[in-house]
Motif scaffolding. Structure first.
Motif, mmCIF file in Angstrom:
data_model
loop_
_atom_site.group_PDB
_atom_site.id
_atom_site.type_symbol
_atom_site.label_atom_id
_atom_site.label_comp_id
_atom_site.label_asym_id
_atom_site.label_seq_id
_atom_site.Cartn_x
_atom_site.Cartn_y
_atom_site.Cartn_z
ATOM 1 N N VAL A 27 0.832 -1.202 0.000
ATOM 2 C CA VAL A 27 0.000 0.000 0.000
ATOM 3 C C VAL A 27 0.870 1.256 0.000
ATOM 4 N N SER A 28 0.571 2.179 -0.907
ATOM 5 C CA SER A 28 1.287 3.453 -0.939
ATOM 6 C C SER A 28 0.287 4.599 -1.008
ATOM 7 N N PHE A 29 0.528 5.624 -0.227
ATOM 8 C CA PHE A 29 -0.235 6.870 -0.370
ATOM 9 C C PHE A 29 0.484 7.942 0.416
ATOM 10 N N SER A 30 0.153 9.182 0.133
ATOM 11 C CA SER A 30 0.729 10.244 0.950
ATOM 12 C C SER A 30 -0.316 11.308 1.214
ATOM 13 N N ILE A 31 -0.080 12.065 2.278
ATOM 14 C CA ILE A 31 -1.011 13.108 2.681
ATOM 15 C C ILE A 31 -0.219 14.376 2.934
ATOM 16 N N GLY A 32 -0.709 15.491 2.401
ATOM 17 C CA GLY A 32 -0.081 16.768 2.685
ATOM 18 C C GLY A 32 -0.584 17.308 4.011
ATOM 19 N N ALA A 33 0.178 18.231 4.610
ATOM 20 C CA ALA A 33 -0.236 18.836 5.870
ATOM 21 C C ALA A 33 -1.635 19.428 5.710
ATOM 22 N N GLY A 34 -2.499 19.161 6.679
ATOM 23 C CA GLY A 34 -3.834 19.731 6.680
ATOM 24 C C GLY A 34 -4.810 19.103 5.700
ATOM 25 N N GLN A 35 -4.342 18.105 4.925
ATOM 26 C CA GLN A 35 -5.232 17.465 3.958
ATOM 27 C C GLN A 35 -6.121 16.415 4.599
ATOM 28 N N VAL A 36 -7.221 16.078 3.902
ATOM 29 C CA VAL A 36 -8.061 14.979 4.349
ATOM 30 C C VAL A 36 -8.062 13.901 3.278
ATOM 31 N N LEU A 37 -7.667 12.691 3.679
ATOM 32 C CA LEU A 37 -7.688 11.562 2.756
ATOM 33 C C LEU A 37 -8.806 10.613 3.176
ATOM 34 N N GLY A 38 -9.695 10.317 2.243
ATOM 35 C CA GLY A 38 -10.724 9.316 2.543
ATOM 36 C C GLY A 38 -10.204 7.942 2.162
ATOM 37 N N LEU A 39 -10.261 6.999 3.113
ATOM 38 C CA LEU A 39 -9.813 5.641 2.829
ATOM 39 C C LEU A 39 -11.061 4.761 2.870
ATOM 40 N N VAL A 40 -11.457 4.283 1.683
ATOM 41 C CA VAL A 40 -12.751 3.614 1.565
ATOM 42 C C VAL A 40 -12.561 2.157 1.187
ATOM 43 N N GLY A 41 -13.450 1.313 1.646
ATOM 44 C CA GLY A 41 -13.417 -0.096 1.247
ATOM 45 C C GLY A 41 -14.389 -0.894 2.083
ATOM 46 N N GLU A 42 -14.769 -2.056 1.561
ATOM 47 C CA GLU A 42 -15.665 -2.922 2.311
ATOM 48 C C GLU A 42 -14.995 -3.344 3.605
#
Ligand SMILES: Nc1ncnc2c1ncn2[C@@H]1O[C@H](COP(=O)(O)OP(=O)(O)O)[C@@H](O)[C@H]1O
Ligand SMILES: [Mg+2]
Lengths: 325, 325
Positions: A27-42
């Protein structure tokens, strides 16, 4: 925008009697400061284990087998327990699904709050208590002074989740992992909690990984969206792009099954079949057996390659071509 | 709270009366104390004088009415055998038993809780398995067997400890205590250890099960996510939760240890209440048996009351209410 959290090729596996369970796989992902990442899945797709891996609290028989987690450039994988402990609750906080279970039933709220500050700072009881009171006020708990000495069972579910959020924000972390924090709550309370977290995060510049199995919840909340299936991120991109133009058939299936995208009186569109067992993943694409767009090459090779284009990526050989409804 | 205590005391009074009736009837059914008390060569006159003196010439209901009347005046009757007040006879033996039971209880808690915690935390390791296996031994072998083995090893073979008797005591408030005398400790240690072995196993199993369960709870996960040290998580978050069932069971065990330390007291010739009870039953000394059982019921009621109050202190979700029994 500077990168706050950078996860690269993270794999967390459970070594059970039945065999090796690849709960989180490459798994790879990144988030910038103050960002919101939605992580979705069953459910069962590996969202919680991803969160626990970032916190460094995966329990045996599970462990991070490979990959890298960098927070502000600092590598966390392989960090010793003492150093990782200083990061937890301090620079990254995590909120769990069921507020009825997250707080210790036999300890007062103030005990559970003050200990959090004291785990990271040398501070007097009075000063710590003062901060706890403010934190409770900030999450919208009325008469925080009295509530400090209450026990968890004296709060409603929504109020408990507010307390948990207050604890998570106590040390002003730069990242909060919110693992389905509203799933166990009523819809109206759910909306209040989301609004509260959104407001607080915006005020403090806190980044959020918002984990959910419900696309509708994150659609108005997140900057980017990552979709997980059987331990892998199979699609990722800016939220409105993923929602309006999903490339992976699984994402498309999730969108089609939202009630709002269905006609009244018609049966809900559903993805046929069930998630595969992680112990016996099919060859090639794990979603292929359920996929309407499946072709012969989908079920060959060890894994499917990931395609990158214009700030988006998807792990599919024959992606969806038309726009979502 | 007060209503709760009063209600409890009321229940106990009812229990006491029921108990007295039961003992009266059953001893009447077993046999005639006169046959046991009088020498074989006593003539008819001596016999009748003795029967009249003990009040055994009256019908059973009259004897019982007498007993209740005296009881209401704080008199539990005189021993048929010793002629002295049966309650003071028992109370004279109480400190020896109480001391034995309390030391055994403390041993059980001090040894059992840490071992159970360790076994629960390290259930997958050899040390965890060793502790649990050993606790099964403590469970399944009879008490007196341990007593005899200890006497053989420490008293007969090694000659480190005396094989029985109470040894020297020191007096406090007119009561004799072995604990106040260093030599008394030496005499106390084997009987107390014998009495404690089963309880240690019991506490280990309770602490083990509680710890295993607590480890799976979200509040432990959240405590870790807050960055707490493992000593704080174990010593506060887990311990406070597992103490709840342990306190309950130990409280009940204390009652049974005081009431029925008979076997241990016999093996070690410990001059406690248990020894007195056995002798009194053999001689059908009804006033002593009745007084003994009344005292035991009262003790049980008091201990249960203390356990309930302690329980509500440990578990804030429990409220002492009139509805609770
Ligand atoms: N303690 C564990 N032992 C074995 N397998 C586990 C354990 N915890 C999680 N898993 C595996 O990891 C998978 C992903 O779990 P999880 O991250 O909780 O899913 P999600 O949060 O997306 O619902 C599960 O399907 C399960 O097979
Ligand atoms: Mg989950």
């Amino acid at each position: 925008m500077s990168v706050l959290l950078d996860v690269q090729n993270l794999s967390t596996h459970f070594f059970t009697r039945a065999g090796r369970v690849p709960a989180v796989n490459d798994v790879s992902f990144s988030i910038g400061a103050g960002q919101v990442l939605g992580l979705v899945g069953e459910s069962g797709s590996g969202k919680t284990v991803t969160g626990l891996s970032i916190m460094g609290i995966v329990d045996p028989p599970g462990r991070i087998v490979s990959g890298s987690i960098k927070l502000d450039g600092q590598e966390l994988v392989g960090l010793d327990e003492a150093h990782w402990r200083k990061i937890r609750g301090n620079r990254i906080a995590m909120i769990f699904q069921d507020p009825m279970m997250t707080l210790n039933p036999v300890l007062r709220i103030e005990t559970q709050m003050i200990e959090t500050i004291k785990a990271h700072e040398a501070i007097s009881d009075d000063a710590a208590r003062q901060r706890c009171r403010e934190a409770l006020g900030n999450v919208g708990i009325p008469s925080p002074e009295e509530r400090l000495s209450a026990y968890p069972h004296q709060f409603s579910g929504g109020m408990r989740q507010r307390v948990v959020i207050a604890i998570a924000m106590l040390l002003r972390p730069s990242l909060i992992i919110a693992d389905e924090p509203t799933t166990a709550l009523d819809v109206t309370i759910q909306a209040q909690i989301i609004a509260q977290v959104q407001k607080l995060a915006a005020e403090t510049g806190t980044a959020i990984v918002w984990v959910t199995h419900d696309l509708a919840v994150v659609s108005g909340l997140s900057d980017r969206l990552a979709v997980m299936y059987a331990g892998r991120i199979i699609e990722e991109g800016a939220t409105e792009q993923v929602l309006n133009f999903p490339r992976h058939p699984y994402t498309r299936g999730l969108l089609d099954s939202l009630p709002i995208n269905n006609q009244r009186g018609q049966p809900l569109n559903q993805i046929p079949g069930a998630t595969p067992s992680l112990l016996a993943l099919p060859k090639g694409c794990a979603f292929a057996p359920r996929c309407a767009l499946r072709q012969e090459d989908c079920e060959q090779g060890s894994i499917v390659e990931t395609f990158h284009k214009e700030g988006r990526r998807w792990t599919c050989l024959h992606p969806v071509q038309d726009r979502a409804r | 709270m007060l209503a709760f205590i009063l209600r409890r005391l009321g229940q106990s009074a009812f229990l006491l009366i029921a108990m007295a009736v039961l003992v009266f009837v059953s001893i009447f059914a077993i046999g005639d104390p006169i046959e046991v008390l009088l020498p074989a060569d006593a003539d008819q006159n001596e016999r009748e004088a003795a029967i009249r003196h003990l009040g055994l010439d009256q019908p059973l209901w009259m004897q019982f009415a007498h007993f209740v009347w005296n009881l209401l005046h704080g008199d539990l009757g005189k021993s048929f055998v010793f002629g002295s007040d049966s309650l003071s006879l028992i109370l004279g033996r109480l400190p020896a038993t109480l001391e034995l039971a309390l030391v055994a209880l403390i041993l059980a808690a001090l040894i059992g809780i840490p071992l159970g915690l360790i076994a629960g935390l390290k259930s997958q390791t050899w040390i965890g398995r060793l502790i649990m296996t050993t606790s099964i031994v403590g469970f399944s072998l009879p008490n007196f067997w341990f007593g005899i083995v200890m006497i053989l090893v420490f008293a007969v073979q090694l000659q480190w400890l005396p094989s029985g008797g109470r040894g020297p005591t020191d007096t406090l408030f007119g009561i004799e205590f072995s604990l106040l005398n260093p030599q008394g400790w030496v005499n106390l240690i084997m009987p107390a250890a014998t009495l404690a072995i089963y309880k240690v196993s019991l506490v280990i199993r309770l602490a083990y099960a509680g710890t295993r369960e607590a480890l799976l709870q979200d509040y432990v996960r959240f405590a870790r996510a807050k960055g707490l040290s493992s000593s704080r998580i174990i010593g506060v978050h887990i311990l406070k939760n597992i103490l709840i069932p342990i306190v309950t069971v130990l409280g009940l065990e204390l009652g049974s240890m005081i009431a029925f330390a008979v076997v241990t007291e016999s093996v070690f010739a410990w001059p406690g209440m248990g020894k007195l009870l056995i002798d009194s039953i053999a001689r059908l000394d009804r006033p002593v048996i009745v007084a003994y059982l009344m005292l035991v019921v009262t003790l049980f009621a008091l201990i249960n009351l203390c356990v309930d109050i302690l329980y509500s202190v440990l578990d804030p979700r429990v409220r002492l209410s009139e509805g609770q029994s």
